[in-house]
Design a protein around this motif. Sequence first.
Motif, PDB file in Angstrom:
ATOM      1  N   ASN A   1       0.816  -1.199   0.000  1.00 53.75           N
ATOM      2  CA  ASN A   1       0.000   0.000   0.000  1.00 53.75           C
ATOM      3  C   ASN A   1       0.857   1.260   0.000  1.00 53.75           C
ATOM      4  O   ASN A   1       1.906   1.313   0.650  1.00 53.75           O
TER       5      ASN A   1
ATOM      6  N   LYS B   1      -0.685   8.490  -0.221  1.00 54.28           N
ATOM      7  CA  LYS B   1      -0.458   9.709  -0.999  1.00 54.28           C
ATOM      8  C   LYS B   1      -0.159  10.884  -0.084  1.00 54.28           C
ATOM      9  O   LYS B   1      -0.862  11.121   0.907  1.00 54.28           O
TER      10      LYS B   1
ATOM     11  N   GLY C   1      -7.108  11.652  -6.159  1.00 50.91           N
ATOM     12  CA  GLY C   1      -7.133  11.029  -4.829  1.00 50.91           C
ATOM     13  C   GLY C   1      -6.783  12.044  -3.750  1.00 50.91           C
ATOM     14  O   GLY C   1      -5.882  12.865  -3.916  1.00 50.91           O
TER      15      GLY C   1
ATOM     16  N   SER D   1      -4.880   9.366   0.982  1.00 52.14           N
ATOM     17  CA  SER D   1      -5.610   8.224   0.421  1.00 52.14           C
ATOM     18  C   SER D   1      -4.647   7.088   0.087  1.00 52.14           C
ATOM     19  O   SER D   1      -3.444   7.278  -0.066  1.00 52.14           O
ATOM     20  N   ILE D   2      -5.194   5.890  -0.005  1.00 51.98           N
ATOM     21  CA  ILE D   2      -4.387   4.680  -0.162  1.00 51.98           C
ATOM     22  C   ILE D   2      -4.446   4.163  -1.598  1.00 51.98           C
ATOM     23  O   ILE D   2      -5.524   3.949  -2.155  1.00 51.98           O
ATOM     24  N   TYR D   3      -3.284   3.991  -2.199  1.00 48.34           N
ATOM     25  CA  TYR D   3      -3.122   3.304  -3.472  1.00 48.34           C
ATOM     26  C   TYR D   3      -2.448   1.960  -3.184  1.00 48.34           C
ATOM     27  O   TYR D   3      -1.772   1.815  -2.157  1.00 48.34           O
ATOM     28  N   SER D   4      -2.618   1.003  -4.052  1.00 50.35           N
ATOM     29  CA  SER D   4      -1.921  -0.278  -3.884  1.00 50.35           C
ATOM     30  C   SER D   4      -1.230  -0.643  -5.193  1.00 50.35           C
ATOM     31  O   SER D   4      -1.587  -0.129  -6.259  1.00 50.35           O
TER      32      SER D   4
ATOM     33  N   ASP E   1      -5.962   2.796  -7.874  1.00 54.09           N
ATOM     34  CA  ASP E   1      -6.216   4.059  -7.187  1.00 54.09           C
ATOM     35  C   ASP E   1      -7.341   3.886  -6.163  1.00 54.09           C
ATOM     36  O   ASP E   1      -7.957   2.816  -6.085  1.00 54.09           O
ATOM     37  N   PRO E   2      -7.640   4.909  -5.357  1.00 53.79           N
ATOM     38  CA  PRO E   2      -8.651   4.756  -4.304  1.00 53.79           C
ATOM     39  C   PRO E   2     -10.049   4.433  -4.819  1.00 53.79           C
ATOM     40  O   PRO E   2     -10.876   3.912  -4.074  1.00 53.79           O
ATOM     41  N   SER E   3     -10.321   4.723  -6.096  1.00 52.72           N
ATOM     42  CA  SER E   3     -11.641   4.426  -6.669  1.00 52.72           C
ATOM     43  C   SER E   3     -11.738   3.020  -7.246  1.00 52.72           C
ATOM     44  O   SER E   3     -12.801   2.622  -7.718  1.00 52.72           O
TER      45      SER E   3
END
Length: 236
Positions: free
Chosen positions: A83, A86, A118, A122-125, A141-143
């Motif tokens: 993870n 941002k 984002g 916020s968390i990206y993976s 992305d977070p969405s």
Amino acid sequence: MKKLLFLLAGSLMTAQQTSELLSNSWYISKMVTSSGQTTNTPLIDNGVPATTFNSAGGTSYVINSRYYNTSMMSFGVMPGGNNLIKTASSCTLLFYNGGNATPVRAYDQKNCDAYVLGAYGSIYSYQITTNGNVKTLVITDPSGNKIYYNNTSQLSTKETEATKKTFKTYPNPVKEVLNIENIEKNLLLKIFDLSGKLVLETKTNDSKISIDTSNLPKGQYIVSVENYKSYPFIKE
């Protein structure tokens, strides 16, 4: 002592997690929305430049996701997982007026939106997979939208391609047979799709060769001949 060992282990784990990100040049190949809609990277003048990851010190890093514009995101890595948190983002504001302009501009905007929209924190993976010599990086992305990259360039930049020989290819778009002329014998010829997947490989047997593309799905491809400049073509 236990706390120190824990911190050292966390730092080592973070370094191991990010080593592949930092050690490869990545080329954006497609985007998949959270609803499953896929958009392959449109052909662009001069080819797709390399996306890079750089260390900003400690556990802080920066991704420069390059297409025509560059979408930049600063992030921290969460130890023990894949993870990314941002911390900042921006995107350049160049306007593309080259070939294939309409899909290029739309795709360029998606590249910017993926990292800029984002919220802070916020968390990206991310996930990296390997298939032979090709590595694929997927950032979510977070969405839930996914951005795909691979470590092979489909189109070299103008500078590296300028000194290579050229050949003739037609028709373009092609429905069945793609003709390639002005080439030498016994050279490796490869065709890639825009995700970097090798879909055909053969050797030239004359100064002209005809390739049956009837089994290829409709879409955009790159034909590459050893020691020659690569060319894009469209299969209808």
